[in-house]
Design a protein around this motif. Structure first.
Motif, mmCIF file in Angstrom:
data_model
loop_
_atom_site.group_PDB
_atom_site.id
_atom_site.type_symbol
_atom_site.label_atom_id
_atom_site.label_comp_id
_atom_site.label_asym_id
_atom_site.label_seq_id
_atom_site.Cartn_x
_atom_site.Cartn_y
_atom_site.Cartn_z
ATOM 1 N N LYS B 45 34.850 36.703 45.690
ATOM 2 C CA LYS B 45 34.443 37.591 44.591
ATOM 3 C C LYS B 45 34.237 39.039 45.058
ATOM 4 N N ASN B 48 37.640 41.457 44.295
ATOM 5 C CA ASN B 48 37.868 42.197 43.038
ATOM 6 C C ASN B 48 36.578 42.806 42.481
ATOM 7 N N LEU B 50 33.711 41.515 41.811
ATOM 8 C CA LEU B 50 32.791 40.732 40.976
ATOM 9 C C LEU B 50 31.445 40.633 41.683
ATOM 10 N N PHE B 70 32.921 52.271 37.720
ATOM 11 C CA PHE B 70 33.350 51.092 36.961
ATOM 12 C C PHE B 70 34.776 51.256 36.440
ATOM 13 N N GLN B 74 38.091 49.074 37.460
ATOM 14 C CA GLN B 74 38.933 48.386 36.478
ATOM 15 C C GLN B 74 40.412 48.646 36.736
ATOM 16 N N ARG B 77 41.490 46.406 39.449
ATOM 17 C CA ARG B 77 41.581 45.020 38.961
ATOM 18 C C ARG B 77 42.864 44.760 38.163
ATOM 19 N N LYS B 78 43.482 45.816 37.667
ATOM 20 C CA LYS B 78 44.713 45.631 36.895
ATOM 21 C C LYS B 78 45.848 45.093 37.769
ATOM 22 N N MET B 82 42.729 36.657 39.097
ATOM 23 C CA MET B 82 41.927 35.604 39.718
ATOM 24 C C MET B 82 42.083 34.309 38.947
ATOM 25 N N PHE B 84 40.213 30.938 38.405
ATOM 26 C CA PHE B 84 38.859 30.418 38.654
ATOM 27 C C PHE B 84 38.866 28.910 38.861
ATOM 28 N N ASP B 162 40.399 30.444 43.364
ATOM 29 C CA ASP B 162 39.136 29.825 43.781
ATOM 30 C C ASP B 162 39.247 28.311 43.590
#
Lengths: 257, 241
Positions: B45, B48, B50, B70, B74, B77-78, B82, B84, B162
């Motif tokens: 985590k 990225n 998190l 922030f 973002q 993150r594009k 992920m 999960f 993950d």
């Protein structure tokens, strides 16, 4: 001695920490203003869930509250020197100033507060909130803003509905149990009525709506643990929302009346 | 290129990651392994943002992500998807909408292109015929495949898995590994996988990082891992104490 003080001190510190975290969440809702137009459609959905779907329960509770307050007012004003129309004044004023906003909000703290906290809590423990973040979405703008906005807009509407049906309940009970006709009841209602009283109830609705939705979002958003954590968040959100309603009720009365 | 520089993380005074450093080259496939509770998912985590480290730097494509705002985070993150552990799909949305929400936010495709991309991504996991269904109608394996489909739909440079095969039977595990393999080969994606599954380690990755007590105790190829004389590593591979 130290261990005796340790527990309450820890509790006080964690209370302040939680309050700070809550304020930060609210600040972040406002900070995400650039995303608000994107998520406005979510607000419409939330307005339906929070507002439209709550109308039946609001009508039911306010109508019965009006009926009970009418019967109780009649019981307390049994003397022959008090005019019968005074019941209309008492029921009207108590409904507008106190009962409609407070009872409605307490009922909605259970209905709306629990729903929001459980929904967001489940999203947190199943990593859906993490998934939103990983997809470059702002989870606060996507999840919290629409709910708080919906509460802010819909609670005053629900309070107005509660006012109307509460007074109608009062009229109905006065006519059926106390032998006071609608004309007399409404005469009493008009005698003491001030438009500000209705506005005051609406202001209460705005504040209670904001409080319930933001508190529930807070507890849901920061849920920890699994199913037990969701249960804990749901309970906390309802309890804290109810306490906040009482606290705000006093503050608003002291400031505005 | 990803670089972790002296990353430390603790929760309630318990150290989870202890001054961890490593680099991952573009196109590399890396497995992060270790026993439960060793901080593998916590480490993942950090890739990225998190989770943010208590100290150290996470550098992705020359950007220190734990120092980004922030909105800049973002943007990073594009390029990073992920998958999960339990899918983390949105149960209020259909399969199609679960993928569309990702495309809406991470691409500038028009409506037709998005529709096409959804079908393409679901085709890859053999689920395009049920794109209208909701999650309640899906099995665990299908949910994982939708999760993978959502992740690849944005054409990421990096993909984080993950424990992608947790809770799946051997047949579905094989399907997921095959799927991950085909994504890696066709899209040249950098893959980072947290797993307990030695099959993934042996068949999918070129490098393994093993964690114990918040430290890296092994960093090398799967071949070297399997031939390690270390007692702890041996017992982990064989699944015996």
């Amino acid at each position: 001695m130290y261990s005796l003080l340790k527990y309450p001190l820890k509790k006080i510190i964690s209370l302040f920490e939680e309050f700070g975290k809550f304020i930060m969440l609210i600040v972040n809702v406002f900070r995400s203003y650039s995303s608000w137009p994107v998520y406005f459609s979510n607000s419409i959905d939330q307005m339906i869930i929070i507002g439209t779907k709550s109308i039946p329960i609001v009508i039911l509770t306010s109508f019965f509250t009006g009926m009970v307050s009418s019967v109780q007012a009649g019981y307390q004003m049994e003397s022959s020197i008090t005019p019968k129309w005074i019941i209309g004044s008492l029921v009207g004023e108590t409904m507008l100033l106190e009962l409609a906003p407070v009872i409605t909000s307490l009922v909605l703290a259970g209905r709306i507060g629990a729903t929001i906290a459980a929904e967001l809590g489940t999203m947190r423990v199943t990593e859906q909130i993490d998934a939103l973040e990983s997809l470059s979405l702002d989870p606060i703008a996507y999840l919290v803003f629409p709910r708080v906005l919906a509460g802010f807009i819909m609670f005053p509407v629900l309070i107005i509905i509660a006012d109307v049906f509460g007074i109608s309940g009062g009229v109905f009970a006065a006519a059926t149990s106390l032998d006071i006709d609608t004309y007399q009841f409404m005469k009493g209602f008009k005698t003491w009525f001030k438009p500000w009283d209705a506005w005051y109830g609406i202001i209460k609705g705005l504040s209670f709506g904001m409080a319930i939705t933001s508190i529930s979002c807070f507890y849901g958003f920061y849920t920890k643990g699994g199913a037990a954590g969701v249960g804990k968040s749901t309970t906390s959100s309802v309890v804290v929302s109810c306490v906040a309603i009482m606290l705000l009720d006093y503050i608003l009365a002291a400031l505005l009346l | 290129m990803i670089e972790f520089k002296n990353i430390s993380k603790s929760f309630s005074s318990k150290d989870i990651l202890n001054n961890i450093s490593f680099k991952i080259k573009t196109g590399e496939s890396v497995a992060i392994i270790g026993q439960s509770g060793e901080g593998k998912s916590v480490l993942l985590k950090h890739f990225n943002g998190l989770m943010m480290p208590d100290s150290g730097q996470v550098i992705i494509d020359k950007k220190i992500i734990n120092e980004l705002s922030f909105s800049d985070l973002q943007l990073v993150r594009k390029n990073m998807s992920m998958v999960f552990q339990f899918g983390a799909l949105f149960d209020s949305l259909s399969i199609k909408d679960n993928i569309l929400i990702s495309l809406d936010n991470n691409t500038s495709l028009d409506t037709d292109e998005k529709e096409k991309r959804v079908i393409e991504s679901l085709d890859l996991v053999n689920l395009s015929h049920i794109d209208h269904l909701y999650l309640n109608d899906l099995s665990g394996g299908m949910k994982k495949r939708v999760g993978i489909s959502r992740a690849i739909s944005i054409r990421p440079t990096y993909i984080l898995y993950d424990e992608p095969t947790t809770g799946l039977d051997p047949i579905n595990t094989g399907k997921i590994i095959k799927l991950m393999q085909s994504i890696k080969n066709s899209k040249k994606i950098t893959s980072i996988i947290v797993t307990h599954e030695m099959k993934i380690v042996n068949e999918f990755v070129s490098r393994v990082i093993m964690l114990k007590n918040g430290n890296i105790i092994f960093d090398g190829s799967p071949k070297d891992l399997n031939s390690s004389k270390d007692k702890y590593i041996k017992s982990f591979i064989l699944g015996k104490e």
